[in-house]
Design a protein around this motif. Structure first.
Motif, PDB file in Angstrom:
ATOM      1  N   GLU A  53       7.966  -5.968   3.567  1.00  0.00           N
ATOM      2  CA  GLU A  53       7.283  -4.996   3.035  1.00  0.00           C
ATOM      3  C   GLU A  53       5.696  -4.831   3.160  1.00  0.00           C
ATOM      4  O   GLU A  53       5.094  -3.746   3.612  1.00  0.00           O
ATOM      5  CB  GLU A  53       7.537  -4.723   1.502  1.00  0.00           C
ATOM      6  N   GLU A  56       5.462  -3.957   7.020  1.00  0.00           N
ATOM      7  CA  GLU A  56       5.763  -2.466   6.983  1.00  0.00           C
ATOM      8  C   GLU A  56       4.630  -1.383   6.718  1.00  0.00           C
ATOM      9  O   GLU A  56       4.128  -0.467   7.566  1.00  0.00           O
ATOM     10  CB  GLU A  56       6.954  -1.898   6.062  1.00  0.00           C
ATOM     11  N   LEU A 126      16.235  -3.062   0.040  1.00  0.00           N
ATOM     12  CA  LEU A 126      15.117  -3.272   0.863  1.00  0.00           C
ATOM     13  C   LEU A 126      15.238  -2.123   1.905  1.00  0.00           C
ATOM     14  O   LEU A 126      14.343  -1.685   2.365  1.00  0.00           O
ATOM     15  CB  LEU A 126      15.208  -4.419   1.161  1.00  0.00           C
ATOM     16  N   SER A 129      14.511   1.153   0.615  1.00  0.00           N
ATOM     17  CA  SER A 129      13.085   1.458   0.492  1.00  0.00           C
ATOM     18  C   SER A 129      12.536   1.748   1.777  1.00  0.00           C
ATOM     19  O   SER A 129      11.388   2.319   1.873  1.00  0.00           O
ATOM     20  CB  SER A 129      12.473   0.090  -0.323  1.00  0.00           C
ATOM     21  N   ASN A 130      12.908   0.748   2.830  1.00  0.00           N
ATOM     22  CA  ASN A 130      12.187   1.010   4.342  1.00  0.00           C
ATOM     23  C   ASN A 130      12.274   2.266   4.676  1.00  0.00           C
ATOM     24  O   ASN A 130      11.161   2.937   5.361  1.00  0.00           O
ATOM     25  CB  ASN A 130      12.630  -0.059   4.952  1.00  0.00           C
TER      26      ASN A 130
END
Length: 218
Positions: A53, A56, A126, A129-130
Motif C-alpha cells: 500500500e 502504491e 487489498l 483497495s488498490n
C-alpha cells in the motif's frame, strides 16, 4: 541516493524471503512449532500488504519516466504475495490428510479453513483497495488537467482583457490629442473672427469719419 520506493522494495524482499522460508518450515514442523510459525507468517503477510500500500502511494510521486516501470514491479509484487499467501494456506492444510498427534493440532486444522477464508478475503480486499486508489488517482489527474486547462483559459482571457485595456488607453490618448487639436482650431478660428471684426469696425469708423469730413466741407 536510494528512493523511498526502492527502500520499500528492499523491506518487501526481506519479508517475502522470510515468508518463503517459514512456509517451507511450516510444512514439516511439529504442532508446537507450527503455532509460532503461523503467527510469524501472518504477521509478515500483513506487513507485506502494508508495504504494498505504501509503495502504491509512492508510485504516484515517482518521475513520469520511471512511473510505469515501478507500477509493473508493484503488480509483480502483488502477484508474488498472493502466491505466497496461497502457499501458506496449503502449508497449513497439508496435515489434514494424516493422523493428528493431539486435540490441539486437530483444533488448529479445524480453524484453518476460517483463517484461509480470512486471508483470501484480505487479499481480495487489498486488490479492491488498490483498484479504488487507482481510480481515485485517475480522477485526481483528470481534475488536475481540467484545472490546468481552466487556468490556461483564464490566462488567455486575462491577456485578451489586458490587450483591450491597452487599446482603450490608446484610443483615450488619441481622443485626448484630437480634443486638444480641436480646441486649438476653435481658438484659432475665434482669434481670426475677432481680428476680422476689429478690421471691419475700423473700416466702418474710417468710413464714417470720411463721410463726416466730406459733409462738413460742403
Amino acid at each position: 541516493m536510494v528512493s523511498l520506493f526502492e527502500n520499500y522494495e528492499q523491506q518487501y524482499s526481506v519479508l517475502t524471503a522470510d515468508i518463503t522460508s517459514q512456509v517451507g518450515l511450516l510444512t514439516a514442523s511439529a504442532t508446537k512449532d507450527r503455532r509460532q510459525l503461523i503467527s510469524k507468517i501472518e504477521k509478515h503477510v500483513e506487513e507485506a500488504q502494508e508495504l504494498l500500500e505504501q509503495m502504491e502511494l509512492e508510485v504516484r510521486e515517482v518521475e513520469p519516466t520511471k512511473r510505469q516501470r515501478c507500477r509493473t514491479k508493484l503488480d509483480c509484487y502483488r502477484a508474488e504475495l498472493k502466491r505466497l499467501t496461497l502457499d501458506y494456506i496449503k502449508a497449513r492444510s497439508v496435515r489434514q490428510g494424516v493422523l493428528y498427534d493431539s486435540a490441539e493440532e486437530l483444533n488448529d486444522v479445524r480453524i484453518s479453513s476460517d483463517q484461509k477464508q480470512r486471508l483470501l478475503e484480505n487479499s481480495e480486499s487489498l486488490e479492491r483497495s488498490n483498484k479504488k486508489l487507482e481510480q481515485g488517482y485517475k480522477v485526481i489527474i483528470e481534475t488536475q488537467e481540467i484545472g490546468n486547462q481552466v487556468l490556461k483559459n483564464l490566462g488567455e482571457q486575462r491577456e485578451t482583457i489586458q490587450r483591450s485595456r491597452n487599446r482603450l488607453r490608446e484610443h483615450d490618448e488619441d481622443l485626448g490629442r484630437s480634443g486638444k487639436l480641436m480646441n486649438a482650431m476653435i481658438m484659432r478660428s475665434l482669434q481670426q473672427k475677432v481680428i476680422l471684426i476689429a478690421v471691419l469696425v475700423c473700416f466702418f469708423l474710417m468710413l464714417c469719419i470720411g463721410l463726416y469730413l466730406g459733409f462738413k466741407r460742403n
